[in-house]
Design a protein around this motif. Structure first.
Motif, PDB file in Angstrom:
ATOM      1  N   THR A 164      24.716   5.518  77.965  1.00 46.03           N
ATOM      2  CA  THR A 164      25.916   6.358  77.961  1.00 46.03           C
ATOM      3  C   THR A 164      25.736   7.632  78.772  1.00 46.03           C
ATOM      4  O   THR A 164      26.697   8.300  79.113  1.00 46.03           O
ATOM      5  CB  THR A 164      26.333   6.736  76.526  1.00 46.03           C
ATOM      6  N   PHE A 165      24.486   7.982  79.059  1.00 45.88           N
ATOM      7  CA  PHE A 165      24.218   9.210  79.824  1.00 45.88           C
ATOM      8  C   PHE A 165      24.351   8.968  81.319  1.00 45.88           C
ATOM      9  O   PHE A 165      24.963   9.755  82.040  1.00 45.88           O
ATOM     10  CB  PHE A 165      22.810   9.720  79.503  1.00 45.88           C
ATOM     11  N   TYR A 166      23.756   7.887  81.784  1.00 48.72           N
ATOM     12  CA  TYR A 166      23.702   7.641  83.233  1.00 48.72           C
ATOM     13  C   TYR A 166      24.966   6.904  83.677  1.00 48.72           C
ATOM     14  O   TYR A 166      25.340   5.881  83.110  1.00 48.72           O
ATOM     15  CB  TYR A 166      22.444   6.843  83.581  1.00 48.72           C
ATOM     16  N   SER A 167      25.586   7.455  84.725  1.00 47.03           N
ATOM     17  CA  SER A 167      26.932   7.000  85.066  1.00 47.03           C
ATOM     18  C   SER A 167      26.971   5.621  85.703  1.00 47.03           C
ATOM     19  O   SER A 167      28.028   5.019  85.793  1.00 47.03           O
ATOM     20  CB  SER A 167      27.593   8.018  85.986  1.00 47.03           C
ATOM     21  N   LEU A 168      25.831   5.091  86.154  1.00 46.78           N
ATOM     22  CA  LEU A 168      25.880   3.775  86.807  1.00 46.78           C
ATOM     23  C   LEU A 168      25.934   2.625  85.801  1.00 46.78           C
ATOM     24  O   LEU A 168      26.120   1.479  86.181  1.00 46.78           O
ATOM     25  CB  LEU A 168      24.686   3.594  87.753  1.00 46.78           C
ATOM     26  N   PHE A 169      25.726   2.939  84.511  1.00 43.57           N
ATOM     27  CA  PHE A 169      25.815   1.867  83.509  1.00 43.57           C
ATOM     28  C   PHE A 169      27.239   1.750  82.995  1.00 43.57           C
ATOM     29  O   PHE A 169      27.998   2.721  82.976  1.00 43.57           O
ATOM     30  CB  PHE A 169      24.884   2.149  82.329  1.00 43.57           C
ATOM     31  N   LEU A 205      20.675   6.361  76.798  1.00 41.43           N
ATOM     32  CA  LEU A 205      20.494   6.238  78.251  1.00 41.43           C
ATOM     33  C   LEU A 205      21.717   5.610  78.901  1.00 41.43           C
ATOM     34  O   LEU A 205      22.216   6.088  79.924  1.00 41.43           O
ATOM     35  CB  LEU A 205      19.269   5.349  78.563  1.00 41.43           C
ATOM     36  N   THR A 208      32.493   7.888  92.606  1.00 44.78           N
ATOM     37  CA  THR A 208      31.054   8.053  92.465  1.00 44.78           C
ATOM     38  C   THR A 208      30.730   9.484  92.856  1.00 44.78           C
ATOM     39  O   THR A 208      31.457  10.116  93.624  1.00 44.78           O
ATOM     40  CB  THR A 208      30.282   7.095  93.387  1.00 44.78           C
ATOM     41  N   SER A 209      29.640   9.988  92.295  1.00 46.53           N
ATOM     42  CA  SER A 209      29.129  11.239  92.834  1.00 46.53           C
ATOM     43  C   SER A 209      28.594  10.926  94.218  1.00 46.53           C
ATOM     44  O   SER A 209      28.347   9.768  94.553  1.00 46.53           O
ATOM     45  CB  SER A 209      28.026  11.794  91.935  1.00 46.53           C
ATOM     46  N   LEU A 230      19.375  -1.328  85.502  1.00 48.27           N
ATOM     47  CA  LEU A 230      20.333  -1.345  86.617  1.00 48.27           C
ATOM     48  C   LEU A 230      20.298  -2.680  87.349  1.00 48.27           C
ATOM     49  O   LEU A 230      21.334  -3.261  87.654  1.00 48.27           O
ATOM     50  CB  LEU A 230      19.996  -0.242  87.616  1.00 48.27           C
TER      51      LEU A 230
END
Lengths: 153, 422, 573
Positions: A57-62, A55, A114-115, A22
């Motif tokens: 593709t899973f985590y939305s901040l990437f 990872l 964003t969430s 990140l």
């Protein structure tokens, strides 16, 4: 900052890879990770490329695609929703001339949902980079964007 | 200040600089750690048990019993993990705790580690909380510098250290096994249980995993003693509770209260009521995974005993007020879109069910849904809550189920609506 | 022992037993899709949910272990409703073209849907059209069929140690695929096909080449010959309802003839030839101080592995072609002359337990004339079974028949090529006798048999102890490669087979393979060995004749051209 440097800073452990990636992504003007960079993170950590890609593709901040210098993240969860986040989105789309998920032609802004950013007490809210902006009104949004336009040029 | 407000965890907020360990120490900080290190680990756990402290993340498991399980577990090393993945919309208490008084959390974790026999701790903070991560990082460095972390803490021979771990955008990290997966550098996907983290947690080792607010209570329990802590509260709910108040309310914000306060008092007295004097239509408790209740239930005290009678709980302490302008289906769509976005995709009921729920809700919105489809929706929600692998899929149906219970007419009323228009 | 009650039946099971296995003991089959007896428990498909009294939610039978006094209901209304709905949800997100599907009638999802009596789906079909991967000559990926059970991920990561597949994305957009969605041909995939063996549906399958074989058979200008690998004969019967471990060599030969093949030959013949060439190569290396340990080269998945992961160790690999390719070289470089035909008149088909063999056959260097492949088409055991069904051949009713000459005669040493340790044992039988000039007191080298991951043995060659090792699965192969790299592998000879259990557990073998099935197939291999009159490759009279008539001597000029090959550094960035 290169991949190795940022990993060293985080002690090069699989658990701190998320934070390292990140920070690395944020340090890049276009806020995204390339295939080569993802592979480099895998190589340096000794994790399979498939895992690191998983990872990313899973985590939305990437992001795997280039984004704007400023990522305007609008919260639209219930506390913001009942306080008019729909209007915030409409205002931003109008000001920036783009739709949600798009990037301005000058590469300055990307508009995203964003969430919840945990700023429900100042709903409606949005986050740009490390800064949270709350209690948004059309005037406030206009001045924030104006200021960033000036700063980003 | 309402007489049902009580500043315990929030006492230092605004009075100290979060960047200064000196400010913290000057205001009594780390005194509890010193006291705890002079106690036997079992005695610390006994105090926590006596305090009646229950997990503040939502599930409300007795913290002392959890600590005892970890202490008794045979594996080694042991870990303490702080769940600071406050991703449940409507919650912001943990962000305040980390940003305004980081050492309180750190001190609570060190005491816990000493009690359960852990030598490493991890604080897993959601990636969106950049400021909190920076503040905690700095506070840990200071604590290390002051000898509260590291080798031979305060000359007692106790070794313990910790780090901050960043998430990267995933709500399901709040589920403890998903969080542990993320801590191990994997996508946040839960696993089947048992075994539980107390015996097989981080890296398969015994792990005490608790919410920020839970750990933040520990120094106060050690300071005043378990019995004194238990004294402000009922049998089932002791200590204070942080309330994240949001939605259509005049004074949204963080409030620390005792458990004898009612929901209406929180909304009307602390929050100043609904703007424009509008009527409350519904209140969601806990966040999207919590129930949506009608105004008629607002006179309940947040005490576990009282709420349990209605199959409710104050859970993480989020209170989201929704006024009479809201459209019930619009709110439900937003909630279910949230879960659909956040499902990890591992188990079938949650992965495939949420998309189908949205499709059925969409038909209700358009007035195209049939009785059979509403029945299908009901059955699907039952199967999701019964057969999903983790708490996300199990809790995702809660909001719709509560709407069906308290506002059923609003959904049944939409059936065939399209036909009537014609 | 623990006392439990399942569907009102009281039973006793050992502590730690899962509900799934306990129920089996009680005569109840609980359906499942993500569970696999040889892989880690995942509990993600949720099909095996049961009601456990006292539990707030339904529990997965695959993951939940019994406790004293547990009361389980596997068929309550609640369970039936949940199970059915879970399968309906899966079907709503599955490409529903069952009648056209490769796995039609052989699909775990289809079977469960059928058993549950699903006649219509109340859920809306999810519209999706994800890109498949049809790049590989061995395998195909159709993500529109994937149910995300994760078996393939674990097979690739844990058994083969390659970790090429993983979950990508999340929620209902999650897919299982290689990083960056790359094609199998663009990543370091070895084409072993183990993913396809454990896939419960048709999300990963072998590339089907059946029609090309029919076309050749129907072509009057072609002499269509077929070779059958050792491991096929101990597994093919499973496709026709026979118990695993049934040896069906004679029926298989009859079936191939019935399909219209002009000649039915045996890869075992060239397995014997491999032993002669490889054995002499080993002796040559031992005598001349060549690169040791020498590594076997029969398994194309393994060759794909070393070329892509350990190219620096390629000098260790025997230059012998695999038996399939030795056969192909003879089929196109010797057989035509023998029967008065041109090489291009011959169409050579091989029946293999293996998907990597499809890749091997189309390697450019596997062509004696530099134009046409030596092996024109490779069919897996599964594809052969499909051909037989297409032709309406009643396999069980066939009378047993014999292979054709000249490539039909083989030995027990060749048969055991199909199991892990078999190539080593076959080689030792020959090398011992060639070196010592003595007859082996016992032909059974039991140290190198069985499912243990890495096996070792020391053979006394007339006073010289020779240390050998055997590994199966690439995770185990990797361990030995690291030892070699570290200079700690004091072996003369190492046998590597890519797939668990060796070729009997190959990626093209019938579905439903577990370690138990592997053991049964292996037992059948050694049974076939025991039953053959000749059990040593160097005693195969047809091989002797081939050397006399054509090849000259082992490692000779003709051998060099036809039977040996070279390898490439194919390491991917």
């Amino acid at each position: 900052m290169d991949v190795k440097e940022v990993l060293d800073k985080y002690g090069n452990s699989p658990g701190r890879l998320l934070g390292a990636m990140l920070e690395y992504q944020r340090s890049k003007p276009q806020n995204y990770l390339t295939e080569e960079e993802i592979k480099a993170f895998a190589k340096e950590t000794g994790l399979p490329v498939s895992r690191v890609y998983s990872l990313v593709t899973f985590y939305s901040l990437f992001s795997e695609v280039p984004r704007g210098k400023y990522i305007v993240q609008v919260c639209h969860d219930v506390p913001c929703h009942v306080n008019g986040s729909v209007n915030v989105v409409a205002e931003l789309e109008k000001l920036l001339g783009i739709k949600m998920g798009e990037t301005t032609d000058d590469g300055l802004f990307t508009l995203e949902y964003t969430s919840c950013i945990g700023c429900c007490e100042m709903a409606p809210a949005m986050q740009i980079g490390e800064t949270v902006y709350g209690n948004l009104t059309p005037e406030k949004i206009a001045s924030i964007i104006e200021e960033l336009r000036r700063a980003g040029k | 200040m309402s007489k049902k407000e009580k500043k315990l965890l929030t006492a230092r907020f605004g009075n100290i600089s979060p960047d200064s360990i000196d400010d913290y120490i000057k205001t009594g900080g780390y005194a509890s750690l010193k006291k705890a290190l002079g106690m036997a680990p079992d005695a610390i756990i006994a105090e926590v048990k006596a305090s009646g402290l229950r997990g503040r993340g939502g599930a409300g498991f007795p913290t002392g019993i959890k600590m005892e399980s970890v202490r008794r577990a045979t594996g080694s090393p042991k870990y303490v993990v702080c769940n600071a993945d406050e991703g449940e919309p409507g919650n912001f208490k943990d962000r305040y705790l980390m940003e305004k008084d980081p050492h309180q959390l750190i001190e609570g974790m060190i005491i816990s580690a000493f009690a359960v026999g852990a030598d490493y701790g991890a604080i897993f903070v959601r990636g969106e909380y950049i400021k909190a991560i920076k503040i905690l990082d700095n506070a840990i460095k200071q604590a290390r510098g002051a000898g509260f972390l590291g080798k031979n803490i305060l000359g007692t021979g106790f070794d313990f250290d910790m780090d901050v771990y960043s998430g990267a955008g995933s709500y399901v990290c709040g589920e403890e096994f998903a969080l542990l997966a993320a801590l191990e550098g994997k996508p946040a996907r839960s696993i089947f249980k048992p075994p539980y983290p107390t015996t097989e947690g981080l890296n398969g080792k015994p792990t005490q995993i608790n919410n920020v607010e839970t750990f933040a209570n520990i120094p106060h329990i050690i300071d005043m003693g378990g019995a004194a802590y238990a004294a402000f509260g009922s049998e089932t709910s002791t200590g204070t509770k942080l309330i994240s108040l949001s939605g259509n309310v005049n004074r949204p914000g963080l409030y620390e209260v005792t458990y004898d306060i009612t929901l209406r008092e929180i909304i009307e007295e602390l929050g100043g009521g609904v703007p424009g004097g509008r009527a409350i239509k519904m209140v969601q408790l806990g966040g999207p995974s919590g129930p949506i209740i009608p105004p008629s239930l607002l006179d309940l005290k947040i005490d576990a005993n009282e709420m349990r009678a209605y199959n409710l709980s104050i859970a993480s302490g989020a209170v989201i007020v929704i006024d009479d302008r809201a459209d019930t289906l619009d709110i439900l769509m937003r909630i279910m879109e949230f879960f659909h976005h956040e499902s990890c995709g591992k188990c079938t009921p949650c992965r495939e069910g949420l998309g189908q729920v949205l499709g059925l809700l969409d038909k209700l919105v358009d007035g195209r849904a049939t009785d059979a489809e509403l029945e299908l929706l009901r059955n699907l929600l039952d199967v999701m809550s019964q057969a999903s692998l983790c708490g996300l899929g199990q809790a995702a149906p809660t909001a719709i189920k509560s709407i069906l219970q308290y506002f059923g007419d609003e959904l049944y009323g939409r059936i065939g609506a399209a036909k009537e228009v014609k | 022992m623990v006392n439990i009650t399942i569907n009102n039946k009281k039973i006793q099971v050992p502590e730690g037993t899962t509900i799934l296995n306990a129920a089996k003991q009680a005569g109840i089959d609980i359906p499942y899709l993500c569970y696999h007896p040889d892989l880690d428990i995942k509990a993600n498909c949720r099909v095996c949910v049961v009601e456990v009294e006292g539990s707030r939610t339904l529990q997965t039978a695959c993951s939940t272990r019994v406790w004293e006094g547990m009361v389980v209901h596997t068929n309550s209304p609640k369970v039936r409703q949940a199970r059915k709905m879970i399968v309906e949800l899966m079907l709503a997100d599955h490409q529903m073209d069952c009648t056209y599907c490769k796995r039609n009638n052989n699909c775990e999802l289809q079977k469960i849907a059928s058993d549950l009596g699903i006649r219509e789906n109340p859920f809306k079909q999810v519209e999706k059209d994800l890109d498949g991967d049809y790049s590989s000559p061995s395998l195909e990926r159709n993500p529109n069929k994937c149910i995300k059970c994760g078996r393939c991920i674990q097979m690739c990561a844990k058994v083969q140690g390659l970790s090429l597949l993983d979950y990508v994305g999340r929620s209902d957009e999650v897919e299982i695929k290689p990083a960056f969605g790359k094609y199998l041909t663009d990543i370091a995939c070895v084409a072993c096909g183990q993913c396809s063996v454990v896939c419960p549906v048709a999300a990963i399958t072998e590339k089907e080449d059946i029609d090309r074989v029919w076309e050749a058979i129907n072509d009057p200008n072609k002499v269509v010959i077929v070779q059958t690998a050792p491991a096929v004969r101990v597994a093919l019967g499973e496709e026709f309802g026979m118990e695993p471990g049934k040896v069906v060599t004679g029926k298989m030969v009859a079936a191939l003839r019935a399909l219209g093949f002009d000649k039915v030959f045996d890869t075992d013949f060239t397995a014997d030839l491999t032993i002669i060439e490889e054995g002499h190569e080993l002796l040559h290396r031992l005598k001349t101080g060549g690169v040791l340990p020498m590594l076997t080269s029969c398994s194309p998945g393994w060759i794909n592995f070393i070329e892509q992961y350990y190219p620096e160790l390629l000098p260790h690999v025997s230059t012998c072609k695999s038996p399939q390719q030795m056969f192909g070289a003879l089929a196109k470089g010797y057989y035509p002359h023998k029967i008065g035909k041109r090489p291009e008149d011959i169409f050579s088909v091989s029946i293999m337990p293996c998907t990597a063999k499809k890749f091997e056959a189309q390697r450019p260097e596997m062509s004696v004339d530099g134009k046409n492949p030596d092996v024109d088409v490779v069919l897996t055991t599964r594809e052969l079974a499909k051909m037989l069904r297409q032709a309406g051949i009643n396999f069980g009713a066939l009378e047993e028949e014999e292979y054709d000459a000249p490539f039909g005669l083989s030995t027990g040493a060749a048969v055991i090529f199909g199991a892990t340790g078999g190539v080593m044992e076959a080689a030792l039988r020959t090398v011992y006798e060639v070196v010592t000039g003595k007859t082996l007191p016992s032909l059974d080298f039991t140290d190198v048999r069985g499912l243990e991951g890495i096996k070792e043995a020391v053979v006394d060659l007339d006073g010289t102890p020779v240390k050998v090792a055997v590994a199966h699965t690439l995770a185990n192969a990797r361990k030995l490669m690291e030892l070699i790299k570290a200079g700690k592998a004091d072996y003369a000879f190492i046998e590597i087979m890519c797939c668990p259990g060796g070729c009997i557990g190959g990626g093209g073998q019938p579905y439903g393979v577990t370690n138990e099935v592997r053991r049964q197939r292996i037992a059948a291999i050694y049974e076939a060995d025991r039953d053959l009159p000749i059990r040593k490759s160097h005693e195969n009279p047809a091989i002797k004749q081939l050397y006399e008539e054509f090849l000259g001597k082992p490692l000779g000029e003709k051998s060099h051209h036809l039977l040996h090959t070279h390898y490439f550094n194919r390491k991917k960035a």
